[in-house]
Design a protein around this motif. Structure first.
Motif, PDB file in Angstrom:
ATOM      1  N   ARG A 357       0.653  -1.262  -0.029  1.00 17.14           N
ATOM      2  CA  ARG A 357       0.156  -0.373   0.072  1.00 17.14           C
ATOM      3  C   ARG A 357       1.417   0.824  -0.346  1.00 17.14           C
ATOM      4  O   ARG A 357       0.275   2.411  -0.128  1.00 17.14           O
ATOM      5  N   LEU A 358       1.831   1.327   0.656  1.00 20.66           N
ATOM      6  CA  LEU A 358       3.073   2.084   0.703  1.00 20.66           C
ATOM      7  C   LEU A 358       4.092   1.735  -0.452  1.00 20.66           C
ATOM      8  O   LEU A 358       5.018   0.665   0.748  1.00 20.66           O
ATOM      9  N   THR A 359       5.031   2.745  -0.368  1.00 16.50           N
ATOM     10  CA  THR A 359       6.630   2.292  -0.499  1.00 16.50           C
ATOM     11  C   THR A 359       8.255   3.557   0.669  1.00 16.50           C
ATOM     12  O   THR A 359       7.310   3.717   1.281  1.00 16.50           O
ATOM     13  N   TRP A 360       8.240   2.798   0.450  1.00 18.80           N
ATOM     14  CA  TRP A 360       9.590   3.587   1.303  1.00 18.80           C
ATOM     15  C   TRP A 360       9.815   5.003   0.994  1.00 18.80           C
ATOM     16  O   TRP A 360      10.395   5.326   1.570  1.00 18.80           O
ATOM     17  N   GLU A 361       9.675   5.319  -0.155  1.00 17.96           N
ATOM     18  CA  GLU A 361       9.872   6.815  -1.101  1.00 17.96           C
ATOM     19  C   GLU A 361       8.426   7.629  -0.157  1.00 17.96           C
ATOM     20  O   GLU A 361       8.535   8.753   0.987  1.00 17.96           O
ATOM     21  N   GLN A 362       7.340   6.845  -0.259  1.00 15.47           N
ATOM     22  CA  GLN A 362       5.709   7.737   0.398  1.00 15.47           C
ATOM     23  C   GLN A 362       6.545   7.871   1.598  1.00 15.47           C
ATOM     24  O   GLN A 362       5.471   8.897   2.338  1.00 15.47           O
ATOM     25  N   LEU A 363       6.744   6.842   2.476  1.00 14.67           N
ATOM     26  CA  LEU A 363       6.877   7.113   3.594  1.00 14.67           C
ATOM     27  C   LEU A 363       7.477   7.342   4.607  1.00 14.67           C
ATOM     28  O   LEU A 363       7.169   8.631   5.721  1.00 14.67           O
ATOM     29  N   VAL A 364       9.040   7.639   3.762  1.00 11.75           N
ATOM     30  CA  VAL A 364       9.845   9.103   3.925  1.00 11.75           C
ATOM     31  C   VAL A 364       9.040  10.632   4.278  1.00 11.75           C
ATOM     32  O   VAL A 364       9.268  11.892   4.151  1.00 11.75           O
ATOM     33  N   ARG A 365       7.914  10.183   3.048  1.00 12.75           N
ATOM     34  CA  ARG A 365       7.844  11.903   2.392  1.00 12.75           C
ATOM     35  C   ARG A 365       7.139  12.159   3.865  1.00 12.75           C
ATOM     36  O   ARG A 365       6.146  13.510   3.866  1.00 12.75           O
ATOM     37  N   ALA A 366       5.687  11.296   3.705  1.00 15.86           N
ATOM     38  CA  ALA A 366       5.024  11.145   4.803  1.00 15.86           C
ATOM     39  C   ALA A 366       5.651  11.643   6.622  1.00 15.86           C
ATOM     40  O   ALA A 366       4.532  12.397   6.916  1.00 15.86           O
ATOM     41  N   THR A 367       5.927  11.000   6.896  1.00 10.73           N
ATOM     42  CA  THR A 367       6.672  11.062   8.149  1.00 10.73           C
ATOM     43  C   THR A 367       7.523  12.376   8.447  1.00 10.73           C
ATOM     44  O   THR A 367       7.643  11.764   9.589  1.00 10.73           O
ATOM     45  N   SER A 368       8.527  12.211   7.562  1.00 12.47           N
ATOM     46  CA  SER A 368       9.620  13.558   7.520  1.00 12.47           C
ATOM     47  C   SER A 368       9.763  14.716   7.031  1.00 12.47           C
ATOM     48  O   SER A 368       9.823  15.634   7.181  1.00 12.47           O
ATOM     49  N   GLU A 369      10.498  14.609   5.536  1.00 10.35           N
ATOM     50  CA  GLU A 369      10.288  15.567   4.924  1.00 10.35           C
ATOM     51  C   GLU A 369       8.969  15.930   4.683  1.00 10.35           C
ATOM     52  O   GLU A 369       9.318  17.315   4.596  1.00 10.35           O
ATOM     53  N   ASN A 370       7.515  16.264   4.300  1.00  5.55           N
ATOM     54  CA  ASN A 370       6.699  16.945   3.723  1.00  5.55           C
ATOM     55  C   ASN A 370       6.645  17.584   5.872  1.00  5.55           C
ATOM     56  O   ASN A 370       5.654  18.735   5.469  1.00  5.55           O
ATOM     57  N   VAL A 371       6.586  16.678   6.553  1.00  7.89           N
ATOM     58  CA  VAL A 371       5.858  17.521   8.076  1.00  7.89           C
ATOM     59  C   VAL A 371       6.966  18.901   8.092  1.00  7.89           C
ATOM     60  O   VAL A 371       7.229  19.323   8.474  1.00  7.89           O
ATOM     61  N   ALA A 372       8.005  19.042   7.631  1.00  8.06           N
ATOM     62  CA  ALA A 372       9.785  19.269   8.003  1.00  8.06           C
ATOM     63  C   ALA A 372       9.219  20.632   7.458  1.00  8.06           C
ATOM     64  O   ALA A 372       9.215  21.462   7.573  1.00  8.06           O
ATOM     65  N   LYS A 373       9.261  20.371   5.585  1.00 10.21           N
ATOM     66  CA  LYS A 373       8.390  21.582   5.086  1.00 10.21           C
ATOM     67  C   LYS A 373       7.213  22.280   5.142  1.00 10.21           C
ATOM     68  O   LYS A 373       7.004  23.895   5.021  1.00 10.21           O
ATOM     69  N   ILE A 374       6.150  22.028   5.755  1.00  9.10           N
ATOM     70  CA  ILE A 374       5.178  22.051   6.547  1.00  9.10           C
ATOM     71  C   ILE A 374       5.367  23.428   7.526  1.00  9.10           C
ATOM     72  O   ILE A 374       5.107  24.469   7.636  1.00  9.10           O
ATOM     73  N   PHE A 375       6.081  22.337   8.396  1.00  5.69           N
ATOM     74  CA  PHE A 375       6.340  22.947   9.922  1.00  5.69           C
ATOM     75  C   PHE A 375       7.795  23.568   9.770  1.00  5.69           C
ATOM     76  O   PHE A 375       8.284  24.392  10.598  1.00  5.69           O
ATOM     77  N   GLN A 376       8.445  24.436   8.854  1.00  2.35           N
ATOM     78  CA  GLN A 376       8.881  25.380   8.472  1.00  2.35           C
ATOM     79  C   GLN A 376      10.588  24.602   9.028  1.00  2.35           C
ATOM     80  O   GLN A 376      11.340  25.578   9.510  1.00  2.35           O
ATOM     81  N   LEU A 377      10.390  23.717   8.924  1.00  2.92           N
ATOM     82  CA  LEU A 377      12.294  22.985   9.707  1.00  2.92           C
ATOM     83  C   LEU A 377      12.707  22.583   8.264  1.00  2.92           C
ATOM     84  O   LEU A 377      14.107  22.095   8.818  1.00  2.92           O
ATOM     85  N   PHE A 378      12.496  21.749   7.265  1.00  2.00           N
ATOM     86  CA  PHE A 378      13.387  21.445   6.276  1.00  2.00           C
ATOM     87  C   PHE A 378      14.658  22.397   5.703  1.00  2.00           C
ATOM     88  O   PHE A 378      13.654  24.300   5.581  1.00  2.00           O
ATOM     89  N   PRO A 379      15.832  22.683   5.633  1.00  4.89           N
ATOM     90  CA  PRO A 379      16.115  21.679   5.237  1.00  4.89           C
ATOM     91  C   PRO A 379      16.658  20.649   7.067  1.00  4.89           C
ATOM     92  O   PRO A 379      17.798  20.209   6.831  1.00  4.89           O
TER      93      PRO A 379
END
Length: 456
Positions: A357-379
């Motif tokens: 149902r999910l790939t490793w890349e999608q997991l990283v996007r949803a649990t790490s990268e997107n959260v950091a970007k949305i909440f201004q913590l990225f990179p």
């Protein structure tokens, strides 16, 4: 010479997977790529057979409820549970004290407590319920609090139960307008459920003598969530306000979110592991009472698809600690919510990746990268890049284990996943280069958490 070198793993980002490793120095990722090209280090970790991921950022937890001492003890206990589950930063709120008064002092105190007791980094979201809260937004922003949450679903007795004041759309308009004027990183959050319909249906079910967990779902149908999501999205679009919608549970809401994303790129959707893995009438009964409620298989299927396609941006645990005795008050009086912060990653790997149902890349996007970007913590966080914080987890995708109170190590005395076998376990967790979990066990002797605010 670097401090730590991780070799023989599979590096995972939202863009793909590559064999290799990384080095850590000064709390940052200092090298990345092919093992043979990495610098020497004082300590080397062999990640053979494992995946190397950026640490999970949990955007949605509730620590301590309304008591300062409880906040203090849970900063310790729940951050340990989180670290064991691969979470390196958690977002929570500080509700202790009088939640209807100005909150600046409480958040400053909560920062001190977090730095003294949390084993992982942390960031705050603020509940907004009255004019006093609106008046202190600028000061909260200076303290690094940049997301402001509306609990539209809580009115009447439900609002009193959690110590909040009921609010209306006039108040929401003022908050959205204020956030729009402030600009990034300020962002509105909203819990979407239409309270008047809920109040009507709840009374009807109570009159019929219903007191089962399925009645809770029937009292809060999907339409209540979707109606408010649409209202909030229209308001956010009109006022140009970034909007983050928490814990989406219904298939209709996913479709509505997809529609509004086509018109407004600054609208984001979160779901939770329980909406991906549990349905109405769970074996644990009333222990799984939560808002919004658990729904049905078609909702689950659409949420998994929404996560994979990117309509849903993030996964948050909505973790809150209650005890069995709290849940023994009956379906209409027991508090909503449960603790499961350490279960997010194993559930996503076991039920998502291993079931296609999910790939490793999608997991990283949803649990790490997107959260950091949305909440201004990225990179600084949320990615594997040279110069980013060394918030790193090593995951064995094949290791099987059992979820439950003993293994999750939360201060809750029950788990809605008690006895569930999962496949995929965190072996190591690093927070800013500090190895705090090794071979699935906490090895850190003291709290090292820092505030991860965009300011302050």
């Amino acid at each position: 010479m670097e401090e730590i070198k991780i070799v023989n793993g599979i590096l995972v980002t939202s863009q793909g997977k590559t064999r290799g490793g990384l080095t850590i120095g000064g709390g940052k990722i200092s090298g990345l790529g092919d093992d043979a090209r990495l610098s020497r280090a004082r300590k080397e970790i062999d990640a053979r057979g494992c995946f190397i991921l950026p640490g999970i950022i949990d955007p949605h937890t509730h620590l301590g409820r309304d008591k300062e001492e409880l906040f203090r003890t849970q900063c310790r206990s729940e951050s340990i549970s989180a670290a064991l589950g691969g979470i390196t930063t958690m977002m929570t709120t500080a509700r202790f004290g009088n939640p209807t008064e100005a909150r600046l002092a409480a958040y400053r105190k909560a920062k001190e407590i977090g730095r003294s007791f949390s084993f992982i980094d942390f960031k705050f979201n603020a509940f907004m319920t009255n004019q006093k809260h609106l008046d202190e937004i600028d000061a909260l922003m200076e303290e690094g609090v940049s997301s402001f949450k509306l609990m539209m679903a809580y009115t009447r007795e439900e609002a009193k139960q959690i110590g909040l004041e009921g609010i209306d759309w006039g108040y929401a308009y003022k908050l959205f307008e204020r956030i729009s004027r402030l600009g990034p990183p300020a962002m509105a959050q909203i819990h979407c459920e239409e309270p008047e319909i809920i109040h009507l249906l709840r009374n009807q079910l109570m009159e019929k003598g219903r007191a089962d967990i399925a009645a809770w779902t029937e009292s809060r149908p999907s339409l209540c969530e979707t109606m408010q999501l649409c209202d909030a999205a229209v308001l956010a679009q009109a006022l140009k306000t970034p909007l983050y919608i928490v814990h989406i549970s219904a298939k209709e809401s996913v479709e509505a979110l997809r529609f509004f994303k086509g018109k407004n790129p600054a609208i984001y959707g979160e779901t939770c592991p329980h909406y991906l893995t549990l349905q109405r009438n769970p074996a644990c009964g009333i222990l799984a009472k939560v808002n919004p409620p658990l729904r049905d298989l078609p909702d689950q299927d659409r949420i998994w698809a929404g996560l994979g396609e990117g309509t849903l941006d993030t996964v948050g645990s909505d973790h809150v600690v209650y005890l069995r005795e709290d849940k023994e008050k009956g379906i209409w009086k027991a508090p909503a919510g449960f603790g499961a912060i350490g279960a997010t990653l194993p559930l996503l790997v076991s039920e998502g990746i291993h079931k296609g149902r999910l790939t490793w890349e999608q997991l990283v996007r949803a649990t790490s990268e997107n959260v950091a970007k949305i909440f201004q913590l990225f990179p600084r966080k949320g990615c594997l890049q040279i110069g980013s914080d060394a918030d790193i987890i090593i995951v064995d995708p094949e290791r099987e284990w059992i979820l439950g109170t003993e293994t999750l190590q939360s201060s809750a005395d029950f788990s809605v996943y008690e006895g569930k076998r999962v496949k995929g376990k965190v072996v190591n967790t690093f927070v800013r280069g500090n190895l705090i979990v090794d071979e699935g066990r906490l090895i850190a002797e003291k709290a090292i958490g820092e505030y991860a605010g965009t300011r302050g």
